[in-house]
Structures are given as C-alpha cells and as structure tokens.
Motif scaffolding. Structure first.
Motif, short mmCIF file in Angstrom:
data_model
loop_
_atom_site.label_atom_id
_atom_site.label_comp_id
_atom_site.label_asym_id
_atom_site.label_seq_id
_atom_site.Cartn_x
_atom_site.Cartn_y
_atom_site.Cartn_z
N ALA A 171 -2.18 -2.07 -14.92
CA ALA A 171 -0.95 -2.57 -14.31
C ALA A 171 -0.87 -2.19 -12.84
O ALA A 171 -0.44 -2.99 -11.99
CB ALA A 171 0.27 -2.03 -15.06
N MET A 172 -1.32 -0.98 -12.50
CA MET A 172 -1.31 -0.55 -11.10
C MET A 172 -2.29 -1.38 -10.26
O MET A 172 -2.00 -1.73 -9.12
CB MET A 172 -1.68 0.94 -11.01
CG MET A 172 -0.63 1.88 -11.56
SD MET A 172 0.95 1.78 -10.65
CE MET A 172 1.85 0.63 -11.71
N ILE A 173 -3.44 -1.69 -10.85
CA ILE A 173 -4.41 -2.55 -10.16
C ILE A 173 -3.79 -3.91 -9.85
O ILE A 173 -3.87 -4.43 -8.73
CB ILE A 173 -5.68 -2.74 -11.01
CG1 ILE A 173 -6.50 -1.44 -11.06
CG2 ILE A 173 -6.52 -3.88 -10.47
CD1 ILE A 173 -7.30 -1.14 -9.82
N PRO A 435 -4.97 3.68 -8.30
CA PRO A 435 -5.45 2.30 -8.53
C PRO A 435 -4.64 1.26 -7.77
O PRO A 435 -5.18 0.22 -7.37
CB PRO A 435 -5.29 2.13 -10.05
CG PRO A 435 -5.33 3.50 -10.60
CD PRO A 435 -4.67 4.36 -9.57
N LEU A 436 -3.35 1.53 -7.54
CA LEU A 436 -2.52 0.60 -6.77
C LEU A 436 -3.08 0.44 -5.36
O LEU A 436 -3.22 -0.68 -4.85
CB LEU A 436 -1.07 1.09 -6.72
CG LEU A 436 -0.05 0.18 -6.03
CD1 LEU A 436 1.34 0.40 -6.64
CD2 LEU A 436 0.04 0.44 -4.53
N LEU A 437 -3.41 1.56 -4.71
CA LEU A 437 -3.93 1.48 -3.34
C LEU A 437 -5.29 0.81 -3.31
O LEU A 437 -5.58 0.01 -2.41
CB LEU A 437 -4.02 2.88 -2.74
CG LEU A 437 -4.42 2.93 -1.25
CD1 LEU A 437 -3.36 2.25 -0.40
CD2 LEU A 437 -4.64 4.35 -0.78
N LEU A 438 -6.14 1.10 -4.30
CA LEU A 438 -7.45 0.45 -4.36
C LEU A 438 -7.29 -1.06 -4.55
O LEU A 438 -8.00 -1.85 -3.91
CB LEU A 438 -8.29 1.03 -5.49
CG LEU A 438 -8.75 2.48 -5.32
CD1 LEU A 438 -9.49 2.96 -6.56
CD2 LEU A 438 -9.63 2.64 -4.10
N GLY A 439 -6.36 -1.46 -5.41
CA GLY A 439 -6.09 -2.89 -5.59
C GLY A 439 -5.56 -3.54 -4.33
O GLY A 439 -5.93 -4.67 -3.99
#
Length: 504
Positions: A171-173, A435-439
């Motif tokens: 979900a964060m991605i 993962p949010l920042l990577l996405g």
C-alpha cells in the motif's frame, strides 16, 4: 589498469581541499545524528538536503554520503554506553555492547565497533570500486523494457524487506507511485492531479515529502515517547582490546564484512538486515554461545562490521543503475536530479570525477570516523543530556528554512506540515514510510520507461517477458514475481513477523 587510473582520478577529486572539508562535515554530522536517538540518517539527510543545492554536485554528494555512513558509526556509541541505539541498525549492538559496558569493558566494546566498522567500510569501498565498472557496462545495454523490469524488481524487494505487513508495504508503494503522478504529463504536457494549483505543475516537492514524512513525523513520535537520558554512564578507561579480544573478534569482523557487503545491495534496508543476520550467524558458530546477551565481544564486532559494510555497498545500485536500495539512496538520487544529473550508468561515463570522487571519499571518510569516534565519546554522550523538547523547535525551524530555500515558495511549507502529519499517522498505523519514498522516487522512472517500451513495441506488453528478444527484462520480472510469491507464503510471512518483532 583502467581501474587504477579511475581510482587515481577519484583520489585526486576526493583529496581536493573543498571536498575534504565537506567529507569531514558530512561524517561529523552523521556521527552526531547517529548518537542522537530518534533522528537517524534518513530524516537528517532529508532536512539537510536543501543546503547541498548551493554546492557543486561533487562536494554535495560527498557530504550526503558522509552523513549516511557516519550515522552507522555514531549509532554504536550510545548503544554500547547507555543502551540507547542512535540508529536502527545499531539496535543489535546494544545487546552485548551494553553488557560489556556494565562490566567495565566499554572501551573494548567501542574499540571493537570502531575497528570492525573501519575494516568493513574500507573493504566495502573496494567492492564498490570493483563491481561498479562491469555493472555500469551491463547497464549501458539496458533499454526501456529492462529499466522498467529493474524498477519493478527493486520495488518488490523493498516490499519483501520492509518491516511489518506485506500488504501495508504494498500500500505504501502504491501511495508513493500515486504521489509521483502529480504534475505535468511527460509526453502530452497536460496537468495531472494538480487541483488547479500552479505550485504542483512540476509535481510535489521531493524535499517537502522527505522532510515531512521522515523528519517532522519522527519529531512527533519522539515527543510522544521521549526517552529518558539520565542513565549513569560507566567511565571509559582503556580503549585497546586485549590479545584475547583480538583473537575472538577477527573472525566475526571478517564474516560480518562479507555478509554485510552482500546484503547491503538489497533494496529495503540491507544494513539493518545485515546487522541482525551477522548476530545470528555469530551466535550459531561461536564457541561461547552462552555468553551472547551477557557481553560477548563477537556480538559487537560482527554486527557493527556488517551494518557498515551494508551501508557502503548500498551505493552500488544507486551509482551504477540509478536505483535506490534504501530511503537515503532515494534522497541522494533526488539530490542528483535537482543538481541536473541524470542518475544511472551514464554518470560514470559522462562525469567520472563525480562517480569516482564519491567512491574515493569513502576511504577518507572512514579514516576520519575512526579519528572522530573514540576521542569525542564524552562530547557525544553529553548531548544526550539535552532535553528533546528543547531540541525539536530548532529542528523544525531548520527543516522549514531548508525546504523554503529550494524554491522560495511558501506552498512547500504547507506541504511539509501536511506530509509530517501523514507520516505521523502512518507510523501510528504501523506503516513503514520507507517504501512510500521509494515509490515516489521510482514512480516517474517506472512510468517513463513503461511508456517508452510500449511505444517501441507498438502497444504489445509481451516486450517485457519475451525471452528471445528481451532476456534481461524477462529474467528481472521473473525474479520479481518469485520474490513476491515467496514473501506471501504463510511460512515466510510468519518468519518475517518473528524477525521484525525481535528487531523491535
């Protein structure tokens, strides 16, 4: 021969007085950040990112690199002395390091951490120097389908290695990918999801997202659970290990170095994974397993070597492929983009001074860290006596000034505040923001290479999995699918939960 000439170029670049100064400044700030619990290299890099925009690219990236691997060193100091890990990858060091300090052997524990870190960092830099050129040559053969598949593999691996629930990490991605869509369409020029705000025409400010989700959100969390810092610190006497200490820590340093060098390349936090894996290995192979948890020097030397080696080798995919393996590398890619540099294999070919200067600066930075860490132990620990509620207003003010200085736009300050609240809510919901920042960083790359590949194939999606024409792309996507299936298996999911519960 070419490697030697490249290293000579890197040493000459890193040895320039300006670059030496910014390397020193980076490792000093990194050590300070590692010592202070609750900040960490990601939050600090996010808040200091705007400062580097006024610098030339080479000293800017050398400084950011120093902050990252300096934090790995600094985190061990308070982990050993007062059982307060300054950085998450140092959490396992506190298990035996603090017990050694209680037994009056704090000096030997600190020396083991510093010696292991220095050796691991030096070795891992050699690994980068050896691995970077061939990987760069391979990456130069990549087309849009291969880059798309590589990004997908990176995102899947970051999910597999993220803390907590796999579904939350996914979900964060997705949330990060959606935020990356805001702005102007790269092909049609049409605005997308801008809410008719001109400030969003170029997309959401990368620095505002990073500073909010990592910096401001961490401040909120620390204010809720401020750690007490009035622990009695044992006096540090001799820093030199005994002959028996040397005998017991040489092999763990070597094992931790090799293990960390391999795991650091993995997306999602290889340094953290490496330190816990090294501790597990040392406990299994040790002749004194009963001493672990009670002050075994192997429990300090192995994990510290592993997390520093992992921190260094995490630069390999960032420098050669333009793919971040963790949030700090994502921030560095953001810094490169803002500096007008296109991340990827072309950096080594088009800007060799920058590429090899960063690598050579790591040797210099590791030497500086050994000199800094041990003599300044007393100063670092005194910083812990400053109440956090007097520190956080200065941190917020500094972050706000830095974000505003990027575009001189007040809208970015509102964005920082918004993403600070979003980051805090995500932490409350046990959703890891990495993962949010990577996405968010990889989303535009994913879209660009997807659309290019579809144009090349005239809309045929089989271009990504055609083994005869695009074998690299097909293999990368196959690996991504296997990794996702494995991590979703019930037995693996249960094991992940056990590992991360132990880590917490």
């Amino acid at each position: 021969m070419e490697l030697l000439s490249n290293l000579a170029l890197g040493i000459a670049t890193a040895g320039a007085p300006e670059n030496i100064f910014y390397c020193f400044l980076g490792v000093l700030l990194g050590t300070l950040v590692g010592v202070l619990p609750g900040l960490g290299p990601t939050a600090t890099t996010a808040m200091l990112l705007p400062i580097t925009f006024v610098l030339p690219p080479t000293p800017a990236l050398i400084m950011l690199s120093g902050i990252y691997y300096g934090a790995q060193y600094g985190g061990s100091t308070t982990a050993i002395l007062i059982n307060l890990p300054g950085e998450s990858s140092s959490a396992v060091t506190s298990i035996d390091g603090y017990q050694m300090a209680r037994q009056g052997r704090a000096g030997q524990a600190l020396a083991a951490a510093a010696i292991g870190s220095f050796f691991a960092g030096t070795f891992a830099t050699f690994v980068i120097a050896l691995a970077a050129p061939p990987l760069t040559e391979i990456a130069l053969q990549f087309g849009p389908p291969e880059y798309f598949s590589l990004v997908v593999l990176g995102l899947v691996c970051s999910v597999a290695l993220a803390h907590g629930s796999v579904m939350k990490a996914l979900a964060m991605i997705v949330l990060g990918l959606m935020l990356g869509l805001v702005g102007t369409d790269i092909y049609t020029g049409a605005p997308r999801f801008t809410l008719d705000r001109l400030e969003l025409a170029d997309g959401i400010n990368f620095v505002a997202v990073a500073a909010g989700v990592f910096g401001i959100a961490e401040i909120f969390r620390n204010m809720e659970n401020e750690n007490t810092r009035d622990a009695v610190i044992a006096k540090v006497t001799s820093l030199w290990p005994s002959r028996e200490d040397w005998r017991r820590m040489v092999a763990p340093i070597l094992r931790g170095t090799f293990l960390g060098s391999a795991l650091g390349i993995l997306p999602g936090g290889g340094a953290i994974l490496a330190s816990f894996a090294a501790y597990t290995v040392e406990k299994k192979v040790s002749k004194y397993p009963e001493e672990f948890g009670k002050g075994a020097i192997e429990g300090v030397a192995g994990p510290e070597s592993a997390n520093n080696a992992g921190a260094q080798t995490s630069f390999i995919p960032m420098l050669t492929l333009g793919i971040p393996s963790n949030p700090v590398m994502a921030l560095m890619i953001g810094a490169m983009i803002i500096q007008g540099i296109v991340p990827g294999p072309n950096v080594a070919r088009d800007q060799p001074e920058l590429f090899w200067g960063i690598i050579a600066s790591m040797w210099l930075g590791n030497l500086m860290l050994v000199i800094l860490n041990l003599p300044l132990i007393g100063i670092w620990v005194r910083l812990l006596q400053v109440p956090y509620h007097t520190l956080f207003p200065a941190i917020i003010a500094f972050a706000s000034i830095g974000v505003y200085s990027v575009n001189s736009n007040a809208f970015d300050l509102y964005a920082v505040a918004l993403f600070g609240v979003v980051g805090w809510l995500l932490l409350k919901l046990d959703c890891e923001p990495a993962p949010l920042l990577l996405g968010f960083v990889l989303g535009p790359l994913l879209e660009e290479h997807l659309r290019r590949a579809m144009i090349i194939s005239r809309g045929d999606p089989m271009i990504f999995i055609n083994f005869s024409e695009r074998p690299i792309s097909a293999v990368l996507l196959t690996l991504a699918a296997i990794a996702l299936v494995i991590v979703l298996l019930p037995s693996v999911a249960k094991k992940r939960e056990e590992v991360f519960v132990e880590e917490d």
